[in-house]
Design a protein around this motif. Structure first.
Motif, PDB file in Angstrom:
ATOM      1  N   THR A 181       0.856  -1.188   0.000  1.00 37.81           N
ATOM      2  CA  THR A 181       0.000   0.000   0.000  1.00 37.81           C
ATOM      3  C   THR A 181       0.888   1.233   0.000  1.00 37.81           C
ATOM      4  OG1 THR A 181      -1.645  -1.227   1.277  1.00 37.81           O
ATOM      5  CG2 THR A 181      -1.899   1.158   1.172  1.00 37.81           C
ATOM      6  N   HIS A 182       1.221   1.700  -1.180  1.00 36.80           N
ATOM      7  CA  HIS A 182       2.040   2.902  -1.300  1.00 36.80           C
ATOM      8  C   HIS A 182       1.251   3.958  -2.071  1.00 36.80           C
ATOM      9  CE1 HIS A 182       5.291   0.835   0.470  1.00 36.80           C
ATOM     10  NE2 HIS A 182       5.699   0.180  -0.595  1.00 36.80           N
ATOM     11  N   HIS A 183       1.466   5.222  -1.710  1.00 35.45           N
ATOM     12  CA  HIS A 183       0.733   6.311  -2.338  1.00 35.45           C
ATOM     13  C   HIS A 183       1.662   7.061  -3.300  1.00 35.45           C
ATOM     14  CE1 HIS A 183      -1.512   5.576   1.474  1.00 35.45           C
ATOM     15  NE2 HIS A 183      -2.513   5.601   0.606  1.00 35.45           N
ATOM     16  N   PRO A 184       1.214   7.251  -4.531  1.00 33.85           N
ATOM     17  CA  PRO A 184       2.086   7.864  -5.532  1.00 33.85           C
ATOM     18  C   PRO A 184       2.452   9.298  -5.189  1.00 33.85           C
ATOM     19  CG  PRO A 184      -0.115   7.433  -6.440  1.00 33.85           C
ATOM     20  CD  PRO A 184      -0.091   6.879  -5.069  1.00 33.85           C
ATOM     21  N   ALA A 185       3.630   9.697  -5.656  1.00 31.04           N
ATOM     22  CA  ALA A 185       4.111  11.057  -5.477  1.00 31.04           C
ATOM     23  C   ALA A 185       4.637  11.560  -6.819  1.00 31.04           C
ATOM     24  CB  ALA A 185       5.217  11.110  -4.423  1.00 31.04           C
ATOM     25  N   VAL A 311       6.796   7.102  -4.931  1.00 28.68           N
ATOM     26  CA  VAL A 311       5.851   7.006  -3.813  1.00 28.68           C
ATOM     27  C   VAL A 311       6.307   7.902  -2.674  1.00 28.68           C
ATOM     28  CG1 VAL A 311       5.137   4.658  -4.374  1.00 28.68           C
ATOM     29  CG2 VAL A 311       7.087   5.004  -2.840  1.00 28.68           C
ATOM     30  N   ARG A 312       5.349   8.208  -1.785  1.00 27.74           N
ATOM     31  CA  ARG A 312       5.652   8.989  -0.585  1.00 27.74           C
ATOM     32  C   ARG A 312       6.150   8.079   0.513  1.00 27.74           C
ATOM     33  NH1 ARG A 312       0.343  11.035  -0.989  1.00 27.74           N
ATOM     34  NH2 ARG A 312      -0.085  10.042   1.026  1.00 27.74           N
ATOM     35  N   GLN A 407       3.307  -0.526   3.999  1.00 29.92           N
ATOM     36  CA  GLN A 407       3.046   0.898   3.813  1.00 29.92           C
ATOM     37  C   GLN A 407       4.127   1.679   4.537  1.00 29.92           C
ATOM     38  OE1 GLN A 407      -0.856   2.196   4.981  1.00 29.92           O
ATOM     39  NE2 GLN A 407      -0.423   4.357   4.644  1.00 29.92           N
ATOM     40  N   ASP A 409       4.023   5.305   4.696  1.00 29.40           N
ATOM     41  CA  ASP A 409       3.617   6.680   4.980  1.00 29.40           C
ATOM     42  C   ASP A 409       2.354   6.708   5.836  1.00 29.40           C
ATOM     43  OD1 ASP A 409       1.898   5.723   3.042  1.00 29.40           O
ATOM     44  OD2 ASP A 409       1.765   7.618   1.949  1.00 29.40           O
ATOM     45  N   ASP A 410       2.306   5.844   6.852  1.00 33.55           N
ATOM     46  CA  ASP A 410       1.113   5.776   7.711  1.00 33.55           C
ATOM     47  C   ASP A 410       1.137   6.785   8.857  1.00 33.55           C
ATOM     48  OD1 ASP A 410       2.958   4.715   9.476  1.00 33.55           O
ATOM     49  OD2 ASP A 410       2.105   2.692   9.486  1.00 33.55           O
ATOM     50  N   GLY A 483       5.606  11.968   5.106  1.00 35.89           N
ATOM     51  CA  GLY A 483       5.701  12.140   3.663  1.00 35.89           C
ATOM     52  C   GLY A 483       6.864  12.993   3.216  1.00 35.89           C
ATOM     53  N   THR A 486      10.307  11.481  -1.280  1.00 32.75           N
ATOM     54  CA  THR A 486       9.760  10.963  -2.533  1.00 32.75           C
ATOM     55  C   THR A 486      10.772   9.971  -3.075  1.00 32.75           C
ATOM     56  OG1 THR A 486       8.506  12.975  -3.030  1.00 32.75           O
ATOM     57  CG2 THR A 486       9.060  11.530  -4.883  1.00 32.75           C
TER      58      THR A 486
END
Length: 517
Positions: A181-185, A311-312, A407, A409-410, A483, A486
């Motif tokens: 579960t990674h969030h794009p940056a 990812v962040r 993950q 960036d929690d 966060g 990057t």
């Protein structure tokens, strides 16, 4: 039991009397699997030709095979003592040249085949899909050649699957790319690495397998437009990273680092401070951060750079509190005080003479015998502890096995402690670790917090962060820069074998062109 045996016998007779096309390969396949030779050879090929995922899959497959084979051949066969089938109905051409002399239940070949295939699949569904049909054919071959009843094979397969599952208790499999579960940056796409300034730590430990090319040559091959800076014996890594980060920030570029977790830590701090993206090339011994991010190979990072995929990532830190003086240390993986920092310091004193892993074993033995607990305060509450651990984001599962994060960036710190007030706390935590029950042990506690205040740390002689050791002030404040990083990471998974094949082809082409010039 009588009905089960009668059913087994009927099924055996039916297979013995069958004349199915394409089955002539089964007798040869079953002989190839004698003593695990087929699976040992497969593991060797995977380790030699694959990347980190293939090597982990091979190791888990062999580990599961050993557990299944020992259980089947040294315990269960002698507990049941079932006789082998009569071969009257089996055509002579199928029979083994030397009939097995051990008992029939369960099938050891089937147990080993199922254990290896399941162990491989736990780490890599791609490799597992390739191995599984061969394992199924080996299991079927044991009835076809008359070595076992079908019930023996079914029991062997069940045993093998159980052995593979058992390995997860002490060694949790690393989640595959799509389960993270990674969030794009936002990050710039650098064609052929133009705009990347990458620093190579020449003293970083090698990966478990010999690389195709030295790191510098491999980077130049994958990213011919990048600026590659190799650390010399006279260079300070921090100074090189400072200059590289400043130049990358001035030119709107990217900072790169090739090394282990300690090198990545140093580069991450500078990338966050200068506001530039970070490209990580896993060049250390363990590469925990890279693997948790989803980066297995140099090719993964090169692919992400070309596509502008990132990812962040949070950056955790430990800084002096309550007006205390001292440096702030950041960590991308873990921070700890107590037994582990002492272990790191003791290991560092010995590893130059006897090697890293022997030094770690000797240090742990000495430390468990001589260590004393520390009395500290957590958010103002006095505690008597053997160890305090803080992870940058949640590690799972709880326990002694190599853990991972899905993950990064929690916004939380994964805080774990080992309580020294409980009776026989050291012994209980070691027993819990060995039995895989540390998460339920009363001497072990876990919490997820955004920040933590530590005081009274005088008894904690050192702290450790990302495998490095350092002095500890009397008070510390742990928190996170949410966060702040990057990091380049490909959005889709790609076959390691395909990556390696392309790198080999590119290297051969470059060598041919060089000879032509």
């Amino acid at each position: 039991m009588g009905r089960a045996h009668d059913l087994d016998l009927r099924l055996f007779e039916k297979v013995a009397g069958s004349r199915l096309p394409g089955m002539a390969v089964l007798p040869r396949l079953t002989r190839a699997a004698d003593h695990g030779k087929l699976w040992l050879g497969t593991a060797a090929v995977m380790a030699a030709t694959g990347g980190p995922t293939a090597r982990r899959a091979a190791r888990r497959g062999i580990g599961a095979l050993v557990v299944a084979s020992l259980t089947a051949n040294t315990v269960m066969k002698y507990a049941t003592r079932r006789s082998r089938p009569l071969l009257d109905s089996v055509p002579t051409v199928r029979r083994l040249p030397r009939p097995p002399r051990t008992h029939s239940f369960p099938s050891g070949h089937s147990a080993s085949a199922a254990a290896f295939a399941a162990g491989v699949a736990l780490e890599s569904t791609r490799h597992g899909a390739l191995v599984a049909p061969v394992a199924a054919a080996v299991a079927a071959s044991r009835v076809y050649v008359g070595a076992h009843y079908p019930g023996d094979v079914v029991a062997g397969v069940a045993l093998g699957l159980g052995a593979a599952a058992l390995t997860c208790r002490w060694w949790p499999p690393r989640p595959e790319h799509h389960r993270m579960t990674h969030h794009p940056a936002a990050a710039p796409a650098l064609q052929e690495g133009a705009g990347l300034i990458a620093v190579v730590n020449r003293s970083a430990g090698p990966d478990s397998a010999r690389p195709l090319l030295p790191p510098v040559e491999r980077l130049r091959l994958l990213l011919p437009q990048a600026e590659i800076i190799e650390q010399s014996a006279a260079d300070d890594l921090g100074d090189l990273l400072d200059r590289a980060a400043r130049d990358a920030a001035a030119n709107g570029g990217v900072l790169g680092i090739c090394g282990g977790d300690g090198s990545v830590n140093a580069a991450a701090v500078r990338a966050a401070d200068h506001g530039v993206p970070l490209a990580v090339f896993p060049g250390g011994t363990l590469n925990h951060f890279a693997l948790d991010t989803g980066i297995r190979t140099f090719e993964d990072t090169a692919l992400a750079l070309g596509r502008g995929e990132a990812v962040r990532v949070d950056l955790a830190r430990a800084r002096p509190a309550d007006g205390a003086s001292g440096p702030t240390v950041h960590f991308v993986n873990t921070f700890s005080v107590g037994l582990y920092p002492d272990l790191v310091r003791m290991r560092e004193r010995l590893e130059g003479r006897i090697g890293k892993w022997p030094a770690a074993a000797v240090s742990l033995t000495r430390l468990l015998r001589t260590a004393r607990p520390m009395e500290i305060s957590l958010n103002g509450r006095p505690q008597k502890l053997w160890l305090l651990f803080a992870g940058n984001s949640l590690y799972s599962p709880e326990g002694p096995a190599p853990a991972h994060r899905t993950q990064l960036d929690d916004g939380l710190l994964d805080i774990r402690t080992v309580d020294a007030n409980k009776r026989l706390a050291r012994t209980r935590v070691v027993v819990s670790a060995l039995t895989g029950t540390l998460g339920r042990s009363r001497v072990h506690t876990a919490a997820r917090l955004p920040r933590l205040h530590l005081s009274g740390l005088r008894q904690a002689r050192a702290l450790a962060y990302d495998g490095e050791a350092g002095p500890v002030p009397d008070t510390l404040y742990l928190d996170k820069r949410d966060g702040a990083l990057t990091v380049y990471r490909p959005a889709t998974d790609e076959s390691e074998a395909l990556q390696r094949a392309r790198t080999i082809a590119a290297g051969a082409t470059a060598a041919y062109q060089q000879r032509g010039r």
